[in-house]
Design a protein around this motif. Sequence first.
Motif, PDB file in Angstrom:
ATOM      1  N   PRO A  66      75.395  78.170  -6.542  1.00  0.00           N
ATOM      2  CA  PRO A  66      75.164  77.808  -5.146  1.00  0.00           C
ATOM      3  C   PRO A  66      74.470  78.892  -4.323  1.00  0.00           C
ATOM      4  CG  PRO A  66      77.480  78.313  -5.500  1.00  0.00           C
ATOM      5  CD  PRO A  66      76.803  78.372  -6.839  1.00  0.00           C
ATOM      6  N   ASN A  67      74.489  80.147  -4.749  1.00  0.00           N
ATOM      7  CA  ASN A  67      73.908  81.233  -3.965  1.00  0.00           C
ATOM      8  C   ASN A  67      72.515  81.595  -4.468  1.00  0.00           C
ATOM      9  OD1 ASN A  67      76.243  81.398  -2.437  1.00  0.00           O
ATOM     10  ND2 ASN A  67      77.196  82.827  -3.879  1.00  0.00           N
ATOM     11  N   THR A  68      71.647  80.633  -4.601  1.00  0.00           N
ATOM     12  CA  THR A  68      70.293  80.887  -5.073  1.00  0.00           C
ATOM     13  C   THR A  68      69.291  80.742  -3.936  1.00  0.00           C
ATOM     14  OG1 THR A  68      70.108  78.592  -5.762  1.00  0.00           O
ATOM     15  CG2 THR A  68      70.755  80.188  -7.447  1.00  0.00           C
ATOM     16  N   ARG A  69      69.604  81.248  -2.777  1.00  0.00           N
ATOM     17  CA  ARG A  69      68.699  81.193  -1.644  1.00  0.00           C
ATOM     18  C   ARG A  69      67.617  82.249  -1.806  1.00  0.00           C
ATOM     19  NH1 ARG A  69      68.912  77.559   1.313  1.00  0.00           N
ATOM     20  NH2 ARG A  69      69.456  77.295   3.408  1.00  0.00           N
ATOM     21  N   VAL A  70      66.413  81.841  -1.474  1.00  0.00           N
ATOM     22  CA  VAL A  70      65.262  82.720  -1.585  1.00  0.00           C
ATOM     23  C   VAL A  70      64.618  82.819  -0.205  1.00  0.00           C
ATOM     24  CG1 VAL A  70      63.040  83.028  -2.723  1.00  0.00           C
ATOM     25  CG2 VAL A  70      64.905  81.982  -3.958  1.00  0.00           C
ATOM     26  N   PRO A  71      64.188  84.001   0.216  1.00  0.00           N
ATOM     27  CA  PRO A  71      63.515  84.113   1.503  1.00  0.00           C
ATOM     28  C   PRO A  71      62.262  83.239   1.551  1.00  0.00           C
ATOM     29  CG  PRO A  71      63.995  86.286   0.595  1.00  0.00           C
ATOM     30  CD  PRO A  71      64.339  85.281  -0.451  1.00  0.00           C
ATOM     31  N   GLU A  72      62.022  82.667   2.720  1.00  0.00           N
ATOM     32  CA  GLU A  72      60.890  81.751   2.864  1.00  0.00           C
ATOM     33  C   GLU A  72      59.547  82.439   2.673  1.00  0.00           C
ATOM     34  OE1 GLU A  72      61.165  79.671   6.526  1.00  0.00           O
ATOM     35  OE2 GLU A  72      62.945  78.568   5.927  1.00  0.00           O
ATOM     36  N   ASP A  73      59.463  83.722   2.989  1.00  0.00           N
ATOM     37  CA  ASP A  73      58.185  84.409   2.846  1.00  0.00           C
ATOM     38  C   ASP A  73      57.822  84.692   1.389  1.00  0.00           C
ATOM     39  OD1 ASP A  73      60.186  86.238   2.521  1.00  0.00           O
ATOM     40  OD2 ASP A  73      59.266  87.799   3.762  1.00  0.00           O
ATOM     41  N   ARG A  74      58.748  84.475   0.471  1.00  0.00           N
ATOM     42  CA  ARG A  74      58.472  84.616  -0.962  1.00  0.00           C
ATOM     43  C   ARG A  74      58.219  83.278  -1.636  1.00  0.00           C
ATOM     44  NH1 ARG A  74      63.030  87.145  -4.043  1.00  0.00           N
ATOM     45  NH2 ARG A  74      61.692  86.584  -5.776  1.00  0.00           N
ATOM     46  N   THR A  75      58.354  82.172  -0.926  1.00  0.00           N
ATOM     47  CA  THR A  75      58.248  80.843  -1.524  1.00  0.00           C
ATOM     48  C   THR A  75      56.912  80.205  -1.147  1.00  0.00           C
ATOM     49  OG1 THR A  75      60.632  80.584  -1.303  1.00  0.00           O
ATOM     50  CG2 THR A  75      59.359  78.608  -1.746  1.00  0.00           C
ATOM     51  N   MET A  76      56.212  79.716  -2.142  1.00  0.00           N
ATOM     52  CA  MET A  76      54.941  79.008  -1.933  1.00  0.00           C
ATOM     53  C   MET A  76      55.043  77.653  -2.609  1.00  0.00           C
ATOM     54  SD  MET A  76      51.182  80.240  -3.066  1.00  0.00           S
ATOM     55  CE  MET A  76      49.735  79.587  -2.320  1.00  0.00           C
ATOM     56  N   THR A  77      54.759  76.597  -1.856  1.00  0.00           N
ATOM     57  CA  THR A  77      54.781  75.239  -2.391  1.00  0.00           C
ATOM     58  C   THR A  77      53.348  74.769  -2.549  1.00  0.00           C
ATOM     59  OG1 THR A  77      56.860  74.831  -1.239  1.00  0.00           O
ATOM     60  CG2 THR A  77      55.679  72.922  -2.069  1.00  0.00           C
ATOM     61  N   ASN A 118      51.255  87.009  -4.052  1.00  0.00           N
ATOM     62  CA  ASN A 118      52.192  87.707  -4.931  1.00  0.00           C
ATOM     63  C   ASN A 118      52.255  89.194  -4.570  1.00  0.00           C
ATOM     64  OD1 ASN A 118      54.038  87.908  -7.038  1.00  0.00           O
ATOM     65  ND2 ASN A 118      52.460  88.346  -8.539  1.00  0.00           N
ATOM     66  N   ILE A 119      51.117  89.799  -4.300  1.00  0.00           N
ATOM     67  CA  ILE A 119      51.092  91.210  -3.910  1.00  0.00           C
ATOM     68  C   ILE A 119      51.824  91.406  -2.581  1.00  0.00           C
ATOM     69  CG2 ILE A 119      49.559  93.074  -3.157  1.00  0.00           C
ATOM     70  CD1 ILE A 119      47.584  92.072  -5.329  1.00  0.00           C
ATOM     71  N   GLU A 120      51.624  90.479  -1.635  1.00  0.00           N
ATOM     72  CA  GLU A 120      52.332  90.565  -0.348  1.00  0.00           C
ATOM     73  C   GLU A 120      53.845  90.482  -0.549  1.00  0.00           C
ATOM     74  OE1 GLU A 120      50.979  87.591   2.379  1.00  0.00           O
ATOM     75  OE2 GLU A 120      48.893  88.253   2.234  1.00  0.00           O
ATOM     76  N   ALA A 121      54.296  89.572  -1.399  1.00  0.00           N
ATOM     77  CA  ALA A 121      55.737  89.413  -1.640  1.00  0.00           C
ATOM     78  C   ALA A 121      56.328  90.650  -2.304  1.00  0.00           C
ATOM     79  CB  ALA A 121      56.000  88.176  -2.494  1.00  0.00           C
ATOM     80  N   ILE A 122      55.601  91.234  -3.228  1.00  0.00           N
ATOM     81  CA  ILE A 122      56.087  92.443  -3.907  1.00  0.00           C
ATOM     82  C   ILE A 122      56.151  93.611  -2.922  1.00  0.00           C
ATOM     83  CG2 ILE A 122      55.490  94.161  -5.667  1.00  0.00           C
ATOM     84  CD1 ILE A 122      54.485  91.827  -7.392  1.00  0.00           C
ATOM     85  N   LYS A 123      55.159  93.715  -2.029  1.00  0.00           N
ATOM     86  CA  LYS A 123      55.177  94.796  -1.032  1.00  0.00           C
ATOM     87  C   LYS A 123      56.347  94.640  -0.064  1.00  0.00           C
ATOM     88  CE  LYS A 123      50.322  96.083  -1.011  1.00  0.00           C
ATOM     89  NZ  LYS A 123      49.063  96.064  -0.250  1.00  0.00           N
ATOM     90  N   ARG A 124      56.644  93.409   0.327  1.00  0.00           N
ATOM     91  CA  ARG A 124      57.751  93.175   1.263  1.00  0.00           C
ATOM     92  C   ARG A 124      59.104  93.509   0.638  1.00  0.00           C
ATOM     93  NH1 ARG A 124      54.756  88.794   3.350  1.00  0.00           N
ATOM     94  NH2 ARG A 124      55.571  87.432   1.756  1.00  0.00           N
ATOM     95  N   THR A 125      59.291  93.137  -0.618  1.00  0.00           N
ATOM     96  CA  THR A 125      60.585  93.373  -1.259  1.00  0.00           C
ATOM     97  C   THR A 125      60.697  94.773  -1.829  1.00  0.00           C
ATOM     98  OG1 THR A 125      59.776  92.494  -3.363  1.00  0.00           O
ATOM     99  CG2 THR A 125      60.876  90.948  -1.867  1.00  0.00           C
ATOM    100  N   GLY A 126      59.574  95.358  -2.204  1.00  0.00           N
ATOM    101  CA  GLY A 126      59.598  96.679  -2.823  1.00  0.00           C
ATOM    102  C   GLY A 126      60.017  96.654  -4.277  1.00  0.00           C
ATOM    103  N   ASP A 127      60.125  95.487  -4.847  1.00  0.00           N
ATOM    104  CA  ASP A 127      60.552  95.342  -6.235  1.00  0.00           C
ATOM    105  C   ASP A 127      59.537  94.458  -6.956  1.00  0.00           C
ATOM    106  OD1 ASP A 127      61.899  95.236  -8.613  1.00  0.00           O
ATOM    107  OD2 ASP A 127      63.613  94.103  -7.860  1.00  0.00           O
ATOM    108  N   SER A 128      58.991  94.958  -8.061  1.00  0.00           N
ATOM    109  CA  SER A 128      57.967  94.189  -8.778  1.00  0.00           C
ATOM    110  C   SER A 128      58.538  92.951  -9.454  1.00  0.00           C
ATOM    111  CB  SER A 128      57.262  95.063  -9.808  1.00  0.00           C
ATOM    112  OG  SER A 128      58.185  95.497 -10.776  1.00  0.00           O
TER     113      SER A 128
END
Length: 181
Positions: A66-77, A118-128
Amino acid sequence: MAELKSSGGSLRGRNQSRNVSLSPRVDMTPMVDLMFLLITFFMLTTTLSKPVAMPLAMPVNPESEPNTRVPEDRTMTIYIGKENKLHWLVGNSAKPLESSSNDGFQRNTIRNTLRAKNIEAIKRTGDSSKGLIVIIKPSDKSNYKNLVDLLDELNISQIKSYYIVDLVPGDTEIMKKARVY
């Protein structure tokens, strides 16, 4: 083996100045045997191309995790529509952070978009390992080739998390507004 046939009889009593022509005959049996041996050898030692399967990540059951929430800025539809058209949006489908429509499978169009997001998401999280998560929603008007092409683009863009899901009733209105349905 090569054989030479000579004309019958002896040359005595005939004109000695006349040339005697000998007709050569080549026996092809050993060459045919060798050819079949070579064909058999190459057929038995050749490795045929093996089918390559690409791994496909399917969504997990929400009740199990149930705790599989993902930030919206990392999700692309990405919506796959008719006539090789795409519509993508970042974030929630009701209030997207960013969107684009009528992107097709032209040279590097979707690939450049996927790499940049993808590069933007990695920069925001700091984790590849926490890059972009792509949700693919093919419509009933899309074709299988477009889905495979999109999966290839995700693989080239090195996006590891992607899901293929069915359209929900609100998605068809989003696609109609974007003129891809």
